[in-house]
Design a protein around this motif. Structure first.
Motif, PDB file in Angstrom:
ATOM      1  N   VAL A 196      45.481  36.562  32.264  1.00 14.15           N
ATOM      2  CA  VAL A 196      44.978  37.906  32.537  1.00 14.15           C
ATOM      3  C   VAL A 196      45.833  38.907  31.779  1.00 14.15           C
ATOM      4  CG1 VAL A 196      44.012  37.309  34.788  1.00 14.15           C
ATOM      5  CG2 VAL A 196      46.369  38.134  34.646  1.00 14.15           C
ATOM      6  N   ASP A 197      45.238  40.035  31.430  1.00 13.25           N
ATOM      7  CA  ASP A 197      45.936  41.050  30.645  1.00 13.25           C
ATOM      8  C   ASP A 197      46.607  42.107  31.515  1.00 13.25           C
ATOM      9  OD1 ASP A 197      44.797  40.288  27.816  1.00 13.25           O
ATOM     10  OD2 ASP A 197      43.076  40.358  29.168  1.00 13.25           O
ATOM     11  N   THR A 198      45.955  42.444  32.621  1.00 14.05           N
ATOM     12  CA  THR A 198      46.424  43.518  33.494  1.00 14.05           C
ATOM     13  C   THR A 198      46.436  43.026  34.929  1.00 14.05           C
ATOM     14  OG1 THR A 198      45.480  45.180  31.998  1.00 14.05           O
ATOM     15  CG2 THR A 198      45.993  45.906  34.231  1.00 14.05           C
ATOM     16  N   VAL A 199      47.434  43.444  35.700  1.00 17.68           N
ATOM     17  CA  VAL A 199      47.535  43.056  37.103  1.00 17.68           C
ATOM     18  C   VAL A 199      47.797  44.305  37.936  1.00 17.68           C
ATOM     19  CG1 VAL A 199      48.735  41.642  38.808  1.00 17.68           C
ATOM     20  CG2 VAL A 199      48.475  40.803  36.458  1.00 17.68           C
ATOM     21  N   VAL A 200      47.012  44.484  38.979  1.00 20.58           N
ATOM     22  CA  VAL A 200      47.202  45.606  39.899  1.00 20.58           C
ATOM     23  C   VAL A 200      47.996  45.103  41.097  1.00 20.58           C
ATOM     24  CG1 VAL A 200      46.102  47.456  41.213  1.00 20.58           C
ATOM     25  CG2 VAL A 200      44.980  46.540  39.170  1.00 20.58           C
ATOM     26  N   VAL A 201      49.095  45.779  41.402  1.00 17.04           N
ATOM     27  CA  VAL A 201      50.008  45.375  42.469  1.00 17.04           C
ATOM     28  C   VAL A 201      50.085  46.480  43.506  1.00 17.04           C
ATOM     29  CG1 VAL A 201      52.411  44.772  43.002  1.00 17.04           C
ATOM     30  CG2 VAL A 201      51.355  43.927  40.903  1.00 17.04           C
ATOM     31  N   THR A 249      38.814  52.581  28.573  1.00 12.80           N
ATOM     32  CA  THR A 249      38.492  51.181  28.847  1.00 12.80           C
ATOM     33  C   THR A 249      37.755  51.102  30.175  1.00 12.80           C
ATOM     34  OG1 THR A 249      40.446  50.365  27.674  1.00 12.80           O
ATOM     35  CG2 THR A 249      39.429  48.874  29.272  1.00 12.80           C
ATOM     36  N   PHE A 250      36.515  50.639  30.124  1.00 12.15           N
ATOM     37  CA  PHE A 250      35.726  50.506  31.353  1.00 12.15           C
ATOM     38  C   PHE A 250      35.741  49.061  31.822  1.00 12.15           C
ATOM     39  CE2 PHE A 250      34.129  54.526  29.797  1.00 12.15           C
ATOM     40  CZ  PHE A 250      34.042  55.265  30.965  1.00 12.15           C
ATOM     41  N   GLU A 251      35.847  48.927  33.104  1.00 14.97           N
ATOM     42  CA  GLU A 251      36.024  47.624  33.740  1.00 14.97           C
ATOM     43  C   GLU A 251      34.966  47.473  34.827  1.00 14.97           C
ATOM     44  OE1 GLU A 251      39.601  46.293  36.630  1.00 14.97           O
ATOM     45  OE2 GLU A 251      40.223  46.797  34.592  1.00 14.97           O
ATOM     46  N   VAL A 252      34.534  46.235  35.088  1.00 14.91           N
ATOM     47  CA  VAL A 252      33.601  45.998  36.188  1.00 14.91           C
ATOM     48  C   VAL A 252      34.158  44.910  37.097  1.00 14.91           C
ATOM     49  CG1 VAL A 252      31.546  46.726  34.914  1.00 14.91           C
ATOM     50  CG2 VAL A 252      32.237  44.331  34.876  1.00 14.91           C
ATOM     51  N   PHE A 253      33.765  44.976  38.349  1.00 16.02           N
ATOM     52  CA  PHE A 253      34.182  44.013  39.365  1.00 16.02           C
ATOM     53  C   PHE A 253      33.361  42.743  39.159  1.00 16.02           C
ATOM     54  CE2 PHE A 253      34.498  42.091  43.519  1.00 16.02           C
ATOM     55  CZ  PHE A 253      35.718  42.521  44.027  1.00 16.02           C
ATOM     56  N   ALA A 254      34.036  41.660  38.723  1.00 20.31           N
ATOM     57  CA  ALA A 254      33.298  40.475  38.274  1.00 20.31           C
ATOM     58  C   ALA A 254      33.465  39.247  39.151  1.00 20.31           C
ATOM     59  CB  ALA A 254      33.720  40.120  36.849  1.00 20.31           C
ATOM     60  N   PHE A 255      34.451  39.264  40.067  1.00 17.54           N
ATOM     61  CA  PHE A 255      34.633  38.106  40.939  1.00 17.54           C
ATOM     62  C   PHE A 255      35.337  38.533  42.221  1.00 17.54           C
ATOM     63  CE2 PHE A 255      37.258  34.771  42.773  1.00 17.54           C
ATOM     64  CZ  PHE A 255      36.337  33.747  42.947  1.00 17.54           C
ATOM     65  N   GLY A 256      34.815  38.026  43.352  1.00 22.53           N
ATOM     66  CA  GLY A 256      35.449  38.264  44.647  1.00 22.53           C
ATOM     67  C   GLY A 256      34.507  38.929  45.630  1.00 22.53           C
ATOM     68  N   ALA A 307      27.113  46.067  26.758  1.00 20.30           N
ATOM     69  CA  ALA A 307      27.024  47.389  27.381  1.00 20.30           C
ATOM     70  C   ALA A 307      28.270  48.233  27.127  1.00 20.30           C
ATOM     71  CB  ALA A 307      26.799  47.236  28.884  1.00 20.30           C
ATOM     72  N   GLY A 308      29.295  47.642  26.530  1.00 19.25           N
ATOM     73  CA  GLY A 308      30.508  48.397  26.244  1.00 19.25           C
ATOM     74  C   GLY A 308      31.628  48.198  27.238  1.00 19.25           C
ATOM     75  N   VAL A 309      31.484  47.222  28.123  1.00 16.64           N
ATOM     76  CA  VAL A 309      32.524  46.944  29.114  1.00 16.64           C
ATOM     77  C   VAL A 309      33.711  46.276  28.415  1.00 16.64           C
ATOM     78  CG1 VAL A 309      33.097  45.553  31.154  1.00 16.64           C
ATOM     79  CG2 VAL A 309      30.920  46.780  31.025  1.00 16.64           C
ATOM     80  N   GLY A 310      34.919  46.778  28.703  1.00 16.52           N
ATOM     81  CA  GLY A 310      36.098  46.267  28.022  1.00 16.52           C
ATOM     82  C   GLY A 310      36.946  45.331  28.852  1.00 16.52           C
ATOM     83  N   ALA A 311      36.673  45.249  30.167  1.00 19.05           N
ATOM     84  CA  ALA A 311      37.500  44.395  31.027  1.00 19.05           C
ATOM     85  C   ALA A 311      36.693  43.952  32.232  1.00 19.05           C
ATOM     86  CB  ALA A 311      38.761  45.130  31.467  1.00 19.05           C
ATOM     87  N   LEU A 312      37.029  42.769  32.729  1.00 15.27           N
ATOM     88  CA  LEU A 312      36.426  42.221  33.941  1.00 15.27           C
ATOM     89  C   LEU A 312      37.499  42.118  35.014  1.00 15.27           C
ATOM     90  CD1 LEU A 312      34.444  39.236  32.373  1.00 15.27           C
ATOM     91  CD2 LEU A 312      33.594  41.545  32.856  1.00 15.27           C
ATOM     92  N   ARG A 313      37.170  42.542  36.231  1.00 13.46           N
ATOM     93  CA  ARG A 313      38.139  42.484  37.331  1.00 13.46           C
ATOM     94  C   ARG A 313      37.880  41.273  38.216  1.00 13.46           C
ATOM     95  NH1 ARG A 313      41.152  46.984  40.737  1.00 13.46           N
ATOM     96  NH2 ARG A 313      41.329  47.651  38.573  1.00 13.46           N
ATOM     97  N   LEU A 314      38.932  40.501  38.439  1.00 14.79           N
ATOM     98  CA  LEU A 314      38.897  39.359  39.342  1.00 14.79           C
ATOM     99  C   LEU A 314      39.679  39.736  40.586  1.00 14.79           C
ATOM    100  CD1 LEU A 314      39.785  36.616  36.691  1.00 14.79           C
ATOM    101  CD2 LEU A 314      37.538  37.633  37.183  1.00 14.79           C
ATOM    102  N   SER A 315      39.042  39.657  41.743  1.00 12.44           N
ATOM    103  CA  SER A 315      39.691  40.056  42.991  1.00 12.44           C
ATOM    104  C   SER A 315      40.232  38.819  43.699  1.00 12.44           C
ATOM    105  CB  SER A 315      38.696  40.791  43.899  1.00 12.44           C
ATOM    106  OG  SER A 315      39.332  41.293  45.049  1.00 12.44           O
ATOM    107  N   PRO A 316      41.522  38.791  44.051  1.00  9.48           N
ATOM    108  CA  PRO A 316      42.124  37.592  44.649  1.00  9.48           C
ATOM    109  C   PRO A 316      41.436  37.151  45.936  1.00  9.48           C
ATOM    110  CG  PRO A 316      43.834  39.106  43.929  1.00  9.48           C
ATOM    111  CD  PRO A 316      42.532  39.832  43.790  1.00  9.48           C
ATOM    112  N   GLN A 317      41.132  35.860  45.988  1.00 12.27           N
ATOM    113  CA  GLN A 317      40.570  35.212  47.172  1.00 12.27           C
ATOM    114  C   GLN A 317      41.432  33.994  47.489  1.00 12.27           C
ATOM    115  OE1 GLN A 317      37.629  38.084  47.245  1.00 12.27           O
ATOM    116  NE2 GLN A 317      38.001  36.531  48.788  1.00 12.27           N
TER     117      GLN A 317
END
Length: 306
Positions: free
Chosen positions: A30-35, A156-163, A233-243
Motif C-alpha cells: 500500500v502507498d498510504t496508511v491512515v492512522v 488525488t481522488f480516492e474511492v472506498f473499495a473494500f470493507g 473515471a480518473g480515480v487515483g487511489a483505492l481505499r481498503l478498510s481493515p477487517q
C-alpha cells in the motif's frame, strides 16, 4: 493507481492494533496508511502509546502516513485533541469533521470519506482550502465520481473499495445501549465485536452492522471487478478498510489486479476465501448499496439495502 489503507474503525486490542500496522509496514503493498482513532475518542488513550512506533515503522517502510481526525467532535477535550493534531507539523491530517478545516488554517491536508462531497463545486471548494487528496463518500455512483475526479485533476481522488461501508455516526453508543450501559460507562463493550456486530431485521435477515457509535453496512464493499472503470473515471487511489482478515493478502490481491498481473475474474474467488462476508458494489451503479452488480449488469445477489 495507488492503494490506501484506511484507519481501523473497530475497537481492537491495543497490541493487536500495533502489530497489525507493523505487519502492514513490512508486507503490504500500500502507498498510504491512515492512522488514528476516528470513531470514538474514548478509545484513543489505549492507542496513544503505540502511535509513535507505528508511524515510525510505516514511514521507514516508505508509506505515506496520514493522521485521521475524529468523525464527530462533540466535547471540548475532543476539539482540543484535534486542534493539537492539526497544529502538528510532523503529520498531514485527514479531515473527517469540517471543524478541523478552521484548525488547519489552509495547510495541505486530505479529506476522508465521512465528509459529504457530492459534486464538482464542493470538491473545488475543498481544493482551494488546501485539500490535496479526497476520499469520496462510498455512496456515490460512478457517473458522479467521474465528473468530480475530472473537474480537479490536481487532486488525488480516492474511492472506498473494500470493507464494511461506513454509513453514519451518532452521539449515542449502540453497543452501550444494547448492553444496558450508559455511553459514559460503556465498559468498552464494542471490543467484543472487532469486526462489527450484525444487525438483523424482524425477519432475521442481516441488514446493517454496528460499531459503538457508528453504523456500517452488513455487506463488505468490493470494487475489485470495477477497477478499470474507476481508473478510466480518473480515480487515483483505492481505499481498503481493515477487517478481521488477512489485510496484507487483500492488499496484495488488489495490487495484482490494479497492475494487471491477475484478472478481476481470477481475483474474485481469492477475495471470497480471504473474507467470505457477502460482497456488494451497488452504490457504484446507482443501485441499493447491498446489491452486487456483475460485469454484464445483472444483479447477482441483493440483501436488504445498506
Amino acid at each position: 493507481m495507488q492503494l490506501t489503507l484506511g484507519p481501523v474503525l473497530y475497537n481492537w486490542k491495543p497490541e493487536e492494533w500495533r502489530d497489525f500496522y507493523f505487519r502492514i509496514a513490512d508486507e503490504a503493498p500500500v502507498d498510504t496508511v491512515v492512522v488514528g482513532e476516528v470513531v470514538c475518542s474514548k478509545r484513543s488513550p489505549f492507542l496513544e502509546s503505540h502511535i509513535p512506533a507505528v508511524v515510525e515503522r510505516l514511514a521507514a517502510a516508505g508509506k505515506t502516513v496520514l493522521m485521521g481526525s475524529l468523525t464527530l467532535m462533540s466535547l471540548p477535550r475532543e476539539r482540543k485533541a484535534m486542534a493539537e493534531l492539526a497544529a502538528d507539523e510532523a503529520f498531514t491530517m485527514e479531515v473527517n469533521d469540517l471543524t478541523c478545516l478552521g484548525m488547519l488554517g489552509g495547510k495541505p491536508h486530505a479529506i476522508g470519506p465521512f465528509v459529504n462531497i457530492y459534486n464538482e463545486a464542493t470538491a473545488a471548494y475543498f481544493a482551494t482550502r488546501g485539500a490535496t487528496r479526497i476520499c469520496l463518500p462510498p455512496e456515490l455512483p460512478l457517473s458522479a465520481i467521474r465528473a468530480i475526479a475530472r473537474s480537479q485533476p490536481e487532486v488525488t481522488f480516492e474511492v472506498f473499495a473494500f470493507g464494511r461501508v461506513p454509513l453514519a455516526i451518532s452521539a449515542r453508543c449502540y453497543h452501550a445501549r444494547l448492553n444496558k450501559l450508559s455511553k459514559d460507562n460503556c465498559k468498552f463493550v464494542c471490543d467484543q465485536d472487532p469486526d462489527g456486530l450484525a444487525v438483523t431485521t424482524l425477519d432475521d435477515e442481516p441488514f446493517l452492522a454496528m460499531n459503538g457509535v457508528q453504523t456500517l453496512s452488513y455487506t463488505c464493499a468490493s470494487l475489485l471487478g470495477d477497477i478499470d472503470k474507476l481508473r478510466d473515471a480518473g480515480v487515483g487511489a483505492l481505499r481498503l478498510s481493515p477487517q478481521q482478515c488477512d489485510m496484507v493478502a487483500v492488499a496484495k490481491l488488489f495490487r495484482d489486479v490494479v497492475d494487471g498481473k491477475v484478472s478481476a475474474a481470477e481475483g474474485a474467488p481469492q477475495l471470497e476465501r480471504l473474507y467470505p462476508l457477502r460482497k456488494s458494489n451497488g452504490f457504484l451503479f446507482s443501485k441499493p448499496g447491498a446489491a452486487f452488480i456483475t460485469d454484464s449488469g445483472d444483479v447477482r445477489r441483493i440483501v436488504p439495502a445498506a
